[in-house]
Design an enzyme around this catalytic site. Structure first.
Site, mmCIF file in Angstrom:
data_model
loop_
_atom_site.group_PDB
_atom_site.id
_atom_site.type_symbol
_atom_site.label_atom_id
_atom_site.label_comp_id
_atom_site.label_asym_id
_atom_site.label_seq_id
_atom_site.Cartn_x
_atom_site.Cartn_y
_atom_site.Cartn_z
ATOM 1 N N HIS A 169 0.828 -1.219 0.000
ATOM 2 C CA HIS A 169 0.000 0.000 0.000
ATOM 3 C C HIS A 169 0.858 1.263 0.000
ATOM 4 O O HIS A 169 0.526 2.260 0.635
ATOM 5 C CB HIS A 169 -0.940 0.020 1.203
ATOM 6 C CG HIS A 169 -1.951 -1.080 1.200
ATOM 7 N ND1 HIS A 169 -3.188 -0.959 0.633
ATOM 8 C CD2 HIS A 169 -1.892 -2.340 1.681
ATOM 9 C CE1 HIS A 169 -3.853 -2.097 0.775
ATOM 10 N NE2 HIS A 169 -3.094 -2.954 1.400
ATOM 11 N N ASN B 177 -10.172 -2.913 2.593
ATOM 12 C CA ASN B 177 -9.898 -2.857 1.156
ATOM 13 C C ASN B 177 -11.193 -2.604 0.395
ATOM 14 O O ASN B 177 -12.276 -2.605 0.990
ATOM 15 C CB ASN B 177 -9.294 -4.176 0.669
ATOM 16 C CG ASN B 177 -7.818 -4.328 1.049
ATOM 17 O OD1 ASN B 177 -7.134 -3.355 1.328
ATOM 18 N ND2 ASN B 177 -7.343 -5.555 1.043
ATOM 19 N N TYR C 160 1.067 -4.088 12.435
ATOM 20 C CA TYR C 160 1.058 -2.668 12.044
ATOM 21 C C TYR C 160 1.836 -1.776 13.007
ATOM 22 O O TYR C 160 2.503 -0.835 12.595
ATOM 23 C CB TYR C 160 -0.383 -2.168 11.881
ATOM 24 C CG TYR C 160 -1.066 -2.754 10.655
ATOM 25 C CD1 TYR C 160 -1.324 -4.111 10.569
ATOM 26 C CD2 TYR C 160 -1.447 -1.957 9.582
ATOM 27 C CE1 TYR C 160 -1.935 -4.657 9.453
ATOM 28 C CE2 TYR C 160 -2.061 -2.494 8.462
ATOM 29 C CZ TYR C 160 -2.299 -3.847 8.405
ATOM 30 O OH TYR C 160 -2.896 -4.388 7.304
HETATM 31 FE FE1 HDE Z 1 -2.158 -4.753 5.637
HETATM 32 N N1 HDE Z 1 -0.377 -3.889 6.053
HETATM 33 N N2 HDE Z 1 -1.455 -6.513 6.305
HETATM 34 N N3 HDE Z 1 -3.875 -5.679 5.083
HETATM 35 N N4 HDE Z 1 -2.877 -3.035 4.964
HETATM 36 C C1 HDE Z 1 -0.074 -2.600 5.867
HETATM 37 O O1 HDE Z 1 1.023 -1.203 7.371
HETATM 38 C C2 HDE Z 1 -0.319 -6.695 6.989
HETATM 39 C C3 HDE Z 1 -4.178 -6.987 5.261
HETATM 40 C C4 HDE Z 1 -4.128 -2.792 4.516
HETATM 41 O O2 HDE Z 1 -3.155 3.485 4.100
HETATM 42 C C5 HDE Z 1 1.257 -2.219 6.434
HETATM 43 O O3 HDE Z 1 1.327 1.025 7.621
HETATM 44 C C6 HDE Z 1 -0.205 -8.066 7.421
HETATM 45 C C7 HDE Z 1 -5.566 -7.236 5.017
HETATM 46 C C8 HDE Z 1 -4.263 -1.411 4.121
HETATM 47 O O4 HDE Z 1 -1.446 3.348 5.481
HETATM 48 C C9 HDE Z 1 1.733 -3.508 7.097
HETATM 49 C C10 HDE Z 1 -1.314 -8.698 6.950
HETATM 50 C C11 HDE Z 1 -6.071 -6.028 4.682
HETATM 51 C C12 HDE Z 1 -3.011 -0.850 4.364
HETATM 52 C C13 HDE Z 1 0.613 -4.458 6.781
HETATM 53 C C14 HDE Z 1 -2.102 -7.722 6.255
HETATM 54 C C15 HDE Z 1 -5.010 -5.073 4.727
HETATM 55 C C16 HDE Z 1 -2.178 -1.880 4.899
HETATM 56 C C17 HDE Z 1 2.223 -1.593 5.472
HETATM 57 C C18 HDE Z 1 -1.688 -10.172 7.096
HETATM 58 C C19 HDE Z 1 -7.511 -5.704 4.303
HETATM 59 C C20 HDE Z 1 -2.589 0.585 4.086
HETATM 60 C C21 HDE Z 1 2.366 -0.153 5.895
HETATM 61 C C22 HDE Z 1 -2.093 -10.514 8.409
HETATM 62 C C23 HDE Z 1 -8.412 -5.878 5.420
HETATM 63 C C24 HDE Z 1 -2.822 1.464 5.259
HETATM 64 C C25 HDE Z 1 1.534 -0.004 7.021
HETATM 65 C C26 HDE Z 1 -2.453 2.881 4.923
HETATM 66 C C27 HDE Z 1 -0.849 -1.679 5.289
HETATM 67 C C28 HDE Z 1 0.626 -5.719 7.213
HETATM 68 C C29 HDE Z 1 -3.289 -8.053 5.611
HETATM 69 C C30 HDE Z 1 -5.234 -3.704 4.405
HETATM 70 C C31 HDE Z 1 3.097 -3.990 6.733
HETATM 71 C C32 HDE Z 1 0.919 -8.667 8.227
HETATM 72 C C33 HDE Z 1 -6.307 -8.564 5.154
HETATM 73 C C34 HDE Z 1 -5.494 -0.724 3.560
HETATM 74 O O5 HDE Z 1 1.847 -3.361 8.485
#
Ligand code: HDE
Length: 694
Positions: free
Chosen positions: A78, A150, A364
């Site tokens: 993202h 999402n 996060y």
């Molecule tokens: Fe994320 N995800 N994610 N994700 N995600 C990040 O956090 C992560 C997942 C989602 O506008 C990171 O600040 C793991 C699902 C959005 O700043 C990080 C897992 C969904 C955004 C991270 C998931 C998301 C992130 C990267 C598996 C939909 C952007 C930078 C368990 C529900 C937020 C940050 C923004 C961002 C990790 C799975 C949505 C690395 C470990 C499922 C919208 O922390």
């Protein structure tokens, strides 16, 4: 030389020129970060006119040093996003379900929302085929609640432990650093074809959901099952939904590809311009509420993030709305530094045991510390709660607060007055984990297993496929063909098609035929799929609004265009709450039929029709004749036709349409009210005339 110019030439007689812009008396004065007034921002301090720069130059050193550190690590996923401020307003009373203050009817809560693509880097493009992030930070009176979702209601994986594998596979390949922002490459499909649990999400990702026309025209989903908790600590399960006021709208693939060249910043610009113009994007906020009894009756597990709950089974109840009404003042300070964390939760909402959500709760916080460089990232303005924040956490890099007194632990008996002793916990109003509140026991052996129903990888993919209309099905099949055609590993596409046979035999056959490969044997399914009744809520086409509101119409003109026709058309477009944008061979001035001149919003060569929702061509016979010899003009109408858009044209402009090979079609009109009506929609029935789909 005027006093508003900067003289960079060496002075006569060897004197050093230091002329900078001289401002008015009340103009702010430039200073260093220490507040020291700067006398010269044009020349560094050197020894003599042509001598070396001096280390003593603290103005130069501070400026360059700060610049050197202007970038922070981009988000691992993202990375490319756009954001805006706004508010959430609770419009229904759900106090029977949740005690959260933000859900009290009439309550307005400030929010910051960030929308993103997943795979590309921060400098990539806005319109690749990709999932879009939909993250909202609610600054509630009881602390920050982050709903980090999402634009697709399910996910690729069931367990957080697979996330690094998914992301490594989808992002640019490790050895070559491409492709930058797309899933059409070997490693992604290698991984996906080996992970049948991703099939449902793949169906969504191959659909037009992954090609939104505008961030303002897409849905958002919390994805996981969460819980709501009321004042009596009674809990229910909940799924969160955002529904755009402007309806759903997507582009077609060819258009999305060309948009990448036409405007890398298409979505970012669209969001910012809409807000700046006062056309505030708005979404309804809805909940699907259900209980344990409902959950245990379903042929799927509600804790599995690869499954949905059909809206026909549990309708979405609208309980609020979000309006985005303020653009960020500074992209870095706000959009880049905003730190979302699904673990940020308020009393009245709680987590479920979804194993994907549980993994996110840890991830996060960790990522923000490495991305923003300090445990004090919550003090960055965009991340600060807008309610009192007091605890005994102290110090650390970039600490902005200056706590007073000796009390930095509790319990303590340091002070006569409570306020000097610092804050204390509050069992009555504080956050209580719902199972603890209800006395419900959660125990079991320590196991690395998934619940039985998680083994069903295909029922919901099949439900999604069966809920699409003919055009949507053709787009999905064609996307699979396109993506798999980019895969060089010969064994991968057949493996993917073998999985698709569990979704739908016809889909698998269409994809195999499109690739020109033999239909492989069906992959064995870990659990036999079940058939579920189709759900209209899963189709974009069944949820589109025929409206011009929030859209834009490109009007092609040239010297000699009819002034009255142009004015009437512009008025009609604006009357339908859309933007009318003039495109002409010369951006400065076009001379119209009545001798008046018109400035264009875009020059023809740099303003293709992809960026508009519909186009109109207002040309004189001479203008049409000359533009028929200009490839950009022919392409302008040809692409609009290929992208299924309405085209309004004056009689005199017809030769241009003919040159572009445009056939008679429902969406080709004159310039009157029939055009305004046609421009409110796309003409998907036209598609077989313009492209071969799988
Ligand atoms: Fe994320 N995800 N994610 N994700 N995600 C990040 O956090 C992560 C997942 C989602 O506008 C990171 O600040 C793991 C699902 C959005 O700043 C990080 C897992 C969904 C955004 C991270 C998931 C998301 C992130 C990267 C598996 C939909 C952007 C930078 C368990 C529900 C937020 C940050 C923004 C961002 C990790 C799975 C949505 C690395 C470990 C499922 C919208 O922390």
């Amino acid at each position: 030389m005027t006093d508003s110019t900067i003289d960079r030439n060496p002075g006569k007689g060897g004197e050093t020129h230091q002329h900078a812009r001289s401002g008015s008396a009340n103009q702010a004065i430039l200073t260093t970060n220490q507040g020291i007034r700067i006398s010269d921002n044009q020349n560094s301090l050197r020894s003599g006119t042509r001598g070396p720069t001096l280390l003593e130059d603290f103005v130069l050193r501070e400026k360059i040093f700060h610049f050197d550190h202007e970038r922070i690590p981009e988000r691992i996923v993202h990375a490319r996003g756009s954001g805006a401020h706004g508010y959430f307003e609770a419009t229904a009373d759900i106090s029977d379900l949740s005690r959260a203050a933000l859900f009290r009817k009439g309550q307005k809560t400030p929010v910051f929302a960030r929308f993103s693509t997943v795979a590309g880097g921060a400098g990539s493009v806005d319109t690749p085929r990709d999932v879009r992030g939909f993250a909202v930070k609610f600054y509630t009176t009881e602390g920050n609640w982050d709903l980090v979702g999402n634009n697709i209601p399910v996910f690729f994986i069931q367990d957080a432990i697979k996330f690094p594998d998914l992301i490594h596979a989808v992002k640019m390949e490790a050895d070559r650093a491409y492709p930058q922002a797309g899933s059409a490459h070997d490693t992604f499909w290698d991984w996906a074809s080996l992970m049948p649990e991703s099939t449902h999400m793949l169906m969504w990702a191959m659909s037009d959901r992954a090609l939104p026309r505008s961030l303002r025209m897409m849905e958002g989903f919390g994805i996981h099952t969460f819980k709501l908790v009321n004042a009596e600590n009674k809990t229910v399960f909940v799924k969160f939904h955002w529904k755009p006021k402007l309806g759903l709208q997507s582009t077609v693939w060819d258009e999305a590809l060309k948009l990448q060249a036409a405007d890398n910043d298409y979505h970012r610009r669209d969001l910012r311009e809409a807000i700046a113009a006062g056309n505030f994007p708005e979404w309804e906020f809805g909940i699907q509420v259900f209980d344990e009894a409902f959950a245990s009756r379903q042929p799927y597990d509600v804790l599995d993030a690869t499954k949905i709950i059909p809206e026909e089974e549990i309708p979405v109840r609208v309980i609020g709305r979000m309006v985005l009404d303020r653009n960020p003042d500074n992209f870095f300070a706000e959009v880049e530094q905003v730190a979302f964390c699904p673990a940020n939760i308020v009393p009245g909402v709680d987590f479920s045991n979804d194993p994907l959500l549980q993994g996110r709760l840890f991830s996060y916080l960790d990522t923000q510390k490495s991305r923003l460089g300090t445990a004090n990232f919550h003090q960055i303005p965009v991340n600060q709660p807008k309610c009192p924040l007091q605890n005994f956490q102290r110090d650390g890099m970039m600490q902005m607060q200056v706590p007073k007194g000796r009390a930095n632990y509790e319990p303590n008996s340091l002070a006569a007055h409570d306020e000097e002793a610092g804050p204390r916990e509050c069992p009555r109003t504080g956050f209580v984990t719902s199972s603890a509140a209800t006395g419900q026991q959660e125990s079991g052996d320590k196991l690395r297993v998934r619940a039985e129903l998680f083994a069903d990888h295909y029922s919901h993919a099949r439900l999604f496929w069966n809920s699409q209309d003919t055009h949507e099905k053709a787009h999905i099949a064609s996307s699979f063909v396109f993506e798999l055609s980019k895969v060089d590993l010969k064994h991968v596409p057949p493996r993917m098609v073998a999985n698709l046979r569990n979704v739908d035999e016809k889909l698998a056959k269409r994809v195999a035929d499109g690739l020109g490969i033999a239909l492989p044997d069906k992959a064995p399914a870990a659990r036999a799929p079940v058939d579920m009744p189709p759900s209209d809520a899963l189709s974009i086409h069944k949820n589109m609004k025929h409206t011009l509101e929030g859209r834009s119409v490109g009007i092609l003109i040239a010297d000699g265009s009819d002034a009255a026709e142009l004015d009437a058309l512009t008025k009609a477009v604006e009357g339908a709450k859309a933007k009318a944008m003039i495109v002409a061979p010369k951006v400065g001035a076009t001379t119209l039929s009545d001798g008046s001149t018109r400035k264009a919003d875009g020059q023809l060569l740099g303003t293709p029709s992809q960026i508009f929702d519909a186009i109109a061509v207002v040309l004189s016979a001479k203008g049409a004749q000359s533009l028929a010899g200009e490839a950009a003009a022919v392409g302008f109408v040809m692409d609009a036709f290929g992208h299924l858009k309405a085209i309004g044209a004056s009689k005199e402009a017809r030769p241009l349409l003919e040159k572009a090979g445009i056939m008679p079609d429902a969406g080709i009109t004159g310039l009157g009210p029939d055009f305004i009506k046609a421009a409110a929609r796309r003409f998907y029935d036209r598609e077989p005339k313009v492209r071969m789909l799988a």
